[in-house]
Scaffold this active site. Structure first.
Site, PDB file in Angstrom:
ATOM      1  N   GLY A 127       0.800  -1.226   0.000  1.00  0.00           N
ATOM      2  CA  GLY A 127       0.000   0.000   0.000  1.00  0.00           C
ATOM      3  C   GLY A 127       0.833   1.276   0.000  1.00  0.00           C
ATOM      4  N   GLU A 170       3.482  -9.392  -1.433  1.00  0.00           N
ATOM      5  CA  GLU A 170       2.144  -9.980  -1.283  1.00  0.00           C
ATOM      6  C   GLU A 170       2.049 -11.473  -1.565  1.00  0.00           C
ATOM      7  OE1 GLU A 170       2.779  -7.129  -2.867  1.00  0.00           O
ATOM      8  OE2 GLU A 170       1.548  -5.569  -1.946  1.00  0.00           O
ATOM      9  N   ASP A 211      -0.574  -5.669  -5.743  1.00  0.00           N
ATOM     10  CA  ASP A 211      -1.661  -4.811  -6.223  1.00  0.00           C
ATOM     11  C   ASP A 211      -1.230  -3.340  -6.233  1.00  0.00           C
ATOM     12  OD1 ASP A 211      -1.654  -4.526  -3.472  1.00  0.00           O
ATOM     13  OD2 ASP A 211      -3.836  -4.538  -3.268  1.00  0.00           O
TER      14      ASP A 211
HETATM   15  C1  QUE Z   1       3.669  -9.415   3.259  1.00  0.00           C
HETATM   16  C2  QUE Z   1       2.739  -8.431   3.011  1.00  0.00           C
HETATM   17  C3  QUE Z   1       2.405  -7.481   3.987  1.00  0.00           C
HETATM   18  C4  QUE Z   1       3.069  -7.538   5.226  1.00  0.00           C
HETATM   19  C5  QUE Z   1       4.018  -8.517   5.473  1.00  0.00           C
HETATM   20  C6  QUE Z   1       4.302  -9.458   4.488  1.00  0.00           C
HETATM   21  C7  QUE Z   1       1.422  -6.459   3.770  1.00  0.00           C
HETATM   22  C8  QUE Z   1       1.133  -5.577   4.848  1.00  0.00           C
HETATM   23  C9  QUE Z   1       1.832  -5.685   6.074  1.00  0.00           C
HETATM   24  C10 QUE Z   1       1.576  -4.852   7.221  1.00  0.00           C
HETATM   25  C11 QUE Z   1       2.627  -4.368   7.981  1.00  0.00           C
HETATM   26  C12 QUE Z   1       2.402  -3.600   9.129  1.00  0.00           C
HETATM   27  C13 QUE Z   1       1.119  -3.330   9.529  1.00  0.00           C
HETATM   28  C14 QUE Z   1       0.049  -3.828   8.783  1.00  0.00           C
HETATM   29  C15 QUE Z   1       0.286  -4.576   7.646  1.00  0.00           C
HETATM   30  O1  QUE Z   1       2.782  -6.628   6.213  1.00  0.00           O
HETATM   31  O2  QUE Z   1       0.826  -6.365   2.688  1.00  0.00           O
HETATM   32  O3  QUE Z   1      -1.197  -3.552   9.198  1.00  0.00           O
HETATM   33  O4  QUE Z   1       0.873  -2.587  10.651  1.00  0.00           O
HETATM   34  O5  QUE Z   1       0.180  -4.640   4.672  1.00  0.00           O
HETATM   35  O6  QUE Z   1       5.219 -10.438   4.718  1.00  0.00           O
HETATM   36  O7  QUE Z   1       2.107  -8.361   1.827  1.00  0.00           O
END
Ligand code: QUE
Length: 390
Positions: free
Chosen positions: A151, A174, A182
């Site tokens: 994101g 992802e 994405d």
């Molecule tokens: C693979 C991912 C994501 C990830 C770790 C992975 C991802 C993602 C997050 C993430 C990190 C910190 C946060 C949270 C999400 O980690 O897409 O809410 O606080 O958003 O190994 O794809």
């Protein structure tokens, strides 16, 4: 304000009390306060106006500034208005660790398990924001200082200018959580040199510091110690595309980014020859035949990823090569909706982010079980009212 309101509400509806009910009510109040505090969304984005410039600061440092729906719903309307009112928009994150570590996929999957539609709303509004950034009419600069994944990449890579620092850690990880790269990954990844984009997409490989500039993901580099000065200079400059670029060039030139070689240069010929194979199975076969320590490590990495994600991602990047950013985002929305209806996305988030590093039980668990029909079905149109409109 929010807390006192919540408190007042519970007080009025639960008093007067008998002792046992009173105990229960106090517990409820405490729970409610805790919930309010953990989900408080008042300050998750800081929006500042400085004359004809706008600054947006992602402000959830404990969650590595991960992007949630509350933040998107503040950023999108602000950026829409600023496009008419301002000369320049700067996007940055709070804290030294992260620009933005990704979308709040944990909230999305937890809501999906409960059967709510947060996932669809989240992805639709996130991709709409990505498309606004990609078509923005005034200069847009993202300071990608620290972790910039998923994101966070969508909030930066489609804009005019991306400033990396020595602390930047870029990844599209992802496939590790049963999703696919994405936020416009179908657009920018196939446009990187050779097969670098597909390599980054399938393996989730992390690019660090100057590598992010050398890969063509950042447009500029600036030592993190100079970001305050850079922000100051940008806020003082005339705000035209040329003036902004001049400021960025000046800071980029005086930083130390161009001294070292791109860390993947020694492997680019293997990446190009192996990742140009027609199927994921054949990519693995070519890596095995190549046989170097690096290739065997890459096989190990790929073996941990969701087999469905690997095959979907390969096709996604092939499709994206010939599409506009907006058409890529529409295609990705179809994939996201199908991912929310499937298995691996929930399992991946649970294993890696909730159970903190457990090995996911992918279904299907092998590449050969992931049929072409199943992969194609992930790209199938949605019912006409459900498609992403941009
Ligand atoms: C693979 C991912 C994501 C990830 C770790 C992975 C991802 C993602 C997050 C993430 C990190 C910190 C946060 C949270 C999400 O980690 O897409 O809410 O606080 O958003 O190994 O794809």
């Amino acid at each position: 304000m929010e807390l006192s309101l919540a408190f007042g509400k519970i007080c009025t509806c639960t008093f007067p009390l008998r002792l046992s009910r009173k105990h229960n009510a106090i517990r409820k109040i405490a729970l409610c306060l805790r919930r309010q505090m953990s989900s408080t969304s008042e300050n998750d984005v800081i929006i500042e106006s400085v004359n004809d410039k706008g600054v947006i600061t992602l402000n959830r440092p404990k969650a590595l500034n991960a992007l949630n729906l509350s933040m998107i719903r503040k950023i999108f309307p602000t950026m829409k208005n600023w496009e008419k009112e301002k000369s320049l928009v700067i996007m940055k994150g709070t804290g030294e660790k992260a620009f933005c570590a990704g979308g709040d996929v944990r909230a999305v999957t937890e809501a999906g398990i409960k059967g709510t539609n947060l996932g669809r709303d989240f992805f639709r509004e996130e991709y709409t924001l990505n498309s606004l950034i990609g078509t923005y009419h005034i200069p847009y600069v993202a300071f990608i200082d620290g972790i910039t994944m998923g994101g966070g990449v969508g909030l930066s890579v489609h804009g005019h200018f991306r400033v990396a620092t020595e602390r930047t850690l870029f990844a599209m990880p992802e496939t590790a959580i049963g999703l696919f790269p994405d936020v416009g990954g179908s657009y920018f990844l196939p446009r990187l040199g050779g097969k670098l984009g597909l390599y980054l997409a399938l393996t989730g490989y992390r690019l660090k510091g100057p590598d992010v500039l050398k890969a063509g993901i950042a447009t500029h580099f600036c030592d993190s110690s100079k970001l305050v000065d850079l922000l100051d200079s940008l806020l003082k400059c005339p705000g035209t595309q040329n003036a902004v670029e001049e400021v960025l060039n000046k800071f980029s030139k005086s930083s130390t980014s161009k001294t070292s070689e791109f860390s993947l240069t020694p492997y680019m010929s293997i990446i190009d020859s192996c990742f140009s194979a027609p199927t994921v199975e054949e990519i693995l076969e070519r890596l095995r035949a190549e046989g170097s320590e690096w290739s065997l490590k890459t096989i190990e990495t790929l073996n941990n990823m969701s087999p469905t994600s690997l095959k979907v991602t390969k096709k996604q990047l092939e499709e994206g090569e010939g599409k506009s950013l907006l058409d890529c985002l529409k295609m990705e929305y179809r994939l996201a909706v199908h991912a929310c209806e499937g298995h691996d996305f929930y399992e991946g988030v649970k294993a890696l982010l909730i159970d903190k590093g457990r090995k996911p039980n992918w279904k299907p668990s092998t590449l050969s079980e992931v049929t072409d029909e199943f992969v194609y079905a992930q790209f199938a149109p949605l019912s006409s009212g459900e498609e992403l409109k941009l």
